[in-house]
Structure formats: structure tokens, C-alpha cells
Design an enzyme around this catalytic site. Structure first.
Site, short mmCIF file in Angstrom:
data_model
loop_
_atom_site.label_atom_id
_atom_site.label_comp_id
_atom_site.label_asym_id
_atom_site.label_seq_id
_atom_site.Cartn_x
_atom_site.Cartn_y
_atom_site.Cartn_z
N LYS A 77 0.82 -1.23 0.00
CA LYS A 77 0.00 0.00 0.00
C LYS A 77 0.85 1.27 0.00
O LYS A 77 0.44 2.26 -0.59
CB LYS A 77 -1.06 0.01 1.09
CG LYS A 77 -0.58 -0.10 2.50
CD LYS A 77 -1.78 -0.23 3.43
CE LYS A 77 -1.44 -0.53 4.85
NZ LYS A 77 -0.08 -0.54 5.33
N ARG A 97 -6.72 2.43 11.45
CA ARG A 97 -6.21 1.08 11.65
C ARG A 97 -7.01 0.36 12.73
O ARG A 97 -6.76 -0.80 13.01
CB ARG A 97 -4.77 1.20 12.14
CG ARG A 97 -3.86 0.05 11.75
CD ARG A 97 -2.72 0.57 11.00
NE ARG A 97 -1.45 -0.03 11.12
CZ ARG A 97 -0.43 0.44 10.41
NH1 ARG A 97 -0.58 1.49 9.64
NH2 ARG A 97 0.73 -0.12 10.50
N ARG A 145 12.69 -6.53 3.13
CA ARG A 145 12.53 -5.12 2.77
C ARG A 145 13.68 -4.26 3.31
O ARG A 145 14.11 -4.42 4.45
CB ARG A 145 11.19 -4.62 3.33
CG ARG A 145 10.88 -3.19 2.99
CD ARG A 145 9.42 -2.92 3.12
NE ARG A 145 8.97 -2.82 4.52
CZ ARG A 145 7.75 -2.41 4.86
NH1 ARG A 145 6.88 -2.09 3.93
NH2 ARG A 145 7.41 -2.35 6.13
N ARG A 199 13.97 -1.68 8.74
CA ARG A 199 13.13 -1.14 9.81
C ARG A 199 13.15 -2.09 11.00
O ARG A 199 13.11 -3.29 10.82
CB ARG A 199 11.68 -0.99 9.31
CG ARG A 199 11.42 0.31 8.60
CD ARG A 199 10.08 0.34 7.92
NE ARG A 199 8.95 -0.03 8.76
CZ ARG A 199 7.67 0.10 8.39
NH1 ARG A 199 7.37 0.61 7.21
NH2 ARG A 199 6.70 -0.26 9.20
N ARG A 202 2.77 -7.94 13.96
CA ARG A 202 1.98 -7.03 13.11
C ARG A 202 0.98 -7.80 12.26
O ARG A 202 -0.18 -7.40 12.13
CB ARG A 202 2.91 -6.22 12.19
CG ARG A 202 3.69 -5.16 12.96
CD ARG A 202 4.95 -4.79 12.23
NE ARG A 202 4.72 -3.93 11.09
CZ ARG A 202 5.55 -3.83 10.04
NH1 ARG A 202 6.64 -4.57 9.99
NH2 ARG A 202 5.28 -3.00 9.07
P1 AMP Z 1 3.43 1.35 8.80
O1 AMP Z 1 4.56 2.07 8.18
O2 AMP Z 1 2.08 1.74 8.27
O3 AMP Z 1 3.63 -0.14 8.82
O4 AMP Z 1 3.40 1.81 10.35
C1 AMP Z 1 4.51 1.56 11.19
C2 AMP Z 1 4.09 1.60 12.64
O5 AMP Z 1 3.59 2.91 12.98
C3 AMP Z 1 2.96 0.64 13.04
O6 AMP Z 1 3.41 -0.68 13.28
C4 AMP Z 1 2.45 1.32 14.30
O7 AMP Z 1 3.34 1.12 15.39
C5 AMP Z 1 2.52 2.79 13.92
N1 AMP Z 1 1.27 3.22 13.26
C6 AMP Z 1 1.13 3.67 11.98
N2 AMP Z 1 -0.15 3.98 11.71
C7 AMP Z 1 -0.85 3.70 12.85
C8 AMP Z 1 -2.22 3.79 13.21
N3 AMP Z 1 -3.14 4.22 12.34
N4 AMP Z 1 -2.57 3.43 14.47
C9 AMP Z 1 -1.66 2.99 15.36
N5 AMP Z 1 -0.35 2.86 15.09
C10 AMP Z 1 0.06 3.23 13.84
#
Ligand code: AMP
Length: 218
Positions: free
Chosen positions: A19, A91, A125, A163, A174
């Protein structure tokens, strides 16, 4: 270029579904703001702000940041925009309800990828260390999309890094949480608005499917 797409678009999909890549590309082509809560949170952490320090260990362990914090970040970032793509938010059901109280999506896309593929995509990644748009949006994969020079970003030459939440334990956490906390409740919440996209195909084909389905909705 005139923007023919619906203007407020949500990308749903588990970590590794593509995404980030797809929403970045769509935003560029149709001149929409791309708001990734993951990017915003990582840039808070990188900057060493109070907020960043507060959420660092949570994010690195692959857990979700509290709804209150993320809701506020998003509201501050989208309030003045008439068109945007949200990637990684809402989320949880509570985040979706909060968002609904001040804005409505025109389109909701759900990128579907089998779980076993997600693990491989995430563990291989590698991100550009200048990540966090607008600096650089380089994202690579050790075998599926390797950089031309090992360890270096093709786009800007900076070092690549893994990461902390792309390690085995964090990935498992996750992916396990996604269906219960996000996938099922948000598909139920948005109901018929949700457009399914087959994320298990070549990235160009995924993009073509997204575009054609969105354009069919205009
Ligand atoms: P992502 O890059 O979208 O995988 O987000 C990385 C991390 O940021 C996630 O594993 C959460 O710890 C935090 N995070 C990002 N978006 C949200 C959200 N909408 N609600 C809660 N935590 C978030």
C-alpha cells in the site's frame, strides 16, 4: 493535470501488501497528498521529539500507537486538504469512527495478499535512510527488487536500512494483529464502499487494477 479520481481515498491492507508503494504512485500521478501515518510517526521518532520518544519502543516492537495520538496527527495533517490518500490510517474501529466525525472517504481500497507472501516481503525489505517523503521514497527488497549497488538507495545514493519492525518477531506481531484489529472491523465498517484489489501480482498490474477500479467509480 485535471484530477479525475475521487478525492479522499483510503488504502487498507496488511503490512507488506504494497500500500505504501501503490499509494505513493497514485498520489504522484493524480496530484493528491499522500499521508502515511507510519511515515509521520517514523519522522517524529527520527526528529527526537517528545512525541517520537514516547512512541519509539511501541513502534519498534510492531505494536500500535494509541488511537488518541494517531487521531490527532491525522486530523492536523488532513484538515486543510480537499484531496488525499490515507495509508495506514484508520487502523482500528475507533480511529475509523473518529475520522468519520470530521471527514468522509470517497473510495476505500483493500489490497489483498496471502499471509505467507507478506512475511517474505517484509523480512527482505530495505528502506532508504532518507526515507520519509518528501526526502526520498526509496524502498527495496533483497531478492524481489534489489538495489543496483548493495546497501545503497538507487534514487539518492543514501544507505539502506532494515526497519526495526521488519524483524521476525515484530512482523509476526503485526501480521497476527492485522485481521482482528484492522482488516475485519474496517471491512465491516466501510461495507459496500470497499473495493478489493488483488495485491498478489506484479506491481504494475496492481497499479493498473487500482486505477481502472477507481476511474470506474468517478
Ligand atoms: P506502517 O509504516 O504503516 O507499517 O506503520 C509503522 C508503525 O507505525 C505501526 O506498526 C504502528 O506502530 C505505527 N502506526 C502507523 N499507523 C498507525 C495507526 N493508524 N494506528 C496505530 N499505530 C500506527
Amino acid at each position: 493535470m485535471s484530477n479525475q479520481l475521487n478525492k479522499k481515498i483510503l488504502f487498507l491492507g496488511p503490512a507488506g501488501s504494497g500500500k505504501g508503494t501503490q499509494s505513493t504512485r497514485l498520489a504522484k500521478k493524480y496530484n493528491l497528498a499522500h499521508i502515511s501515518t507510519g511515515d509521520l510517526i517514523r519522522s517524529e521518532i527520527k526528529s527526537g521529539s517528545d512525541l517520537g520518544n514516547k512512541v519509539k519502543s511501541i513502534v519498534e516492537a510492531g505494536q500500535l500507537v494509541s488511537d488518541d495520538i494517531v487521531n490527532e496527527i491525522v486530523k492536523n495533517n488532513v484538515s486543510n486538504l480537499s484531496g488525499f490518500i490515507l495509508d495506514g490510517y484508520p487502523r482500528t474501529l475507533d480511529q475509523a469512527k473518529f475520522f468519520d466525525s470530521f471527514a468522509k472517504f470517497d473510495s476505500v481500497l483493500d489490497l489483498e495478499v496471502p499471509n505467507e507472501l507478506l512475511f517474505d516481503r517484509l523480512s527482505g525489505r530495505r528502506m532508504c535512510s532518507k526515507t520519509n517523503k518528501p526526502d526520498c521514497s526509496g524502498v527495496f527488497h533483497l531478492s524481489l527488487n534489489p538495489p543496483k549497488v548493495e546497501g545503497k538507495c538507487d534514487l539518492c545514493g543514501s544507505d539502506l536500512y532494515q526497519r526495526k519492525d521488519d524483524t521476525k518477531d515484530a512482523i509476526e506481531k503485526r501480521l497476527a494483529g492485522y485481521q482482528n484489529e484492522t482488516g475485519k472491523p474496517l471491512n465491516d465498517f466501510y461495507g459496500v464502499m470497499v473495493t478489493k484489489i488483488d495485491g498478489n501480482q506484479d506491481a504494475d498490474k496492481v497499479f493498473a487494477e487500482i486505477e481502472s477500479k477507481l476511474l470506474a467509480q468517478v
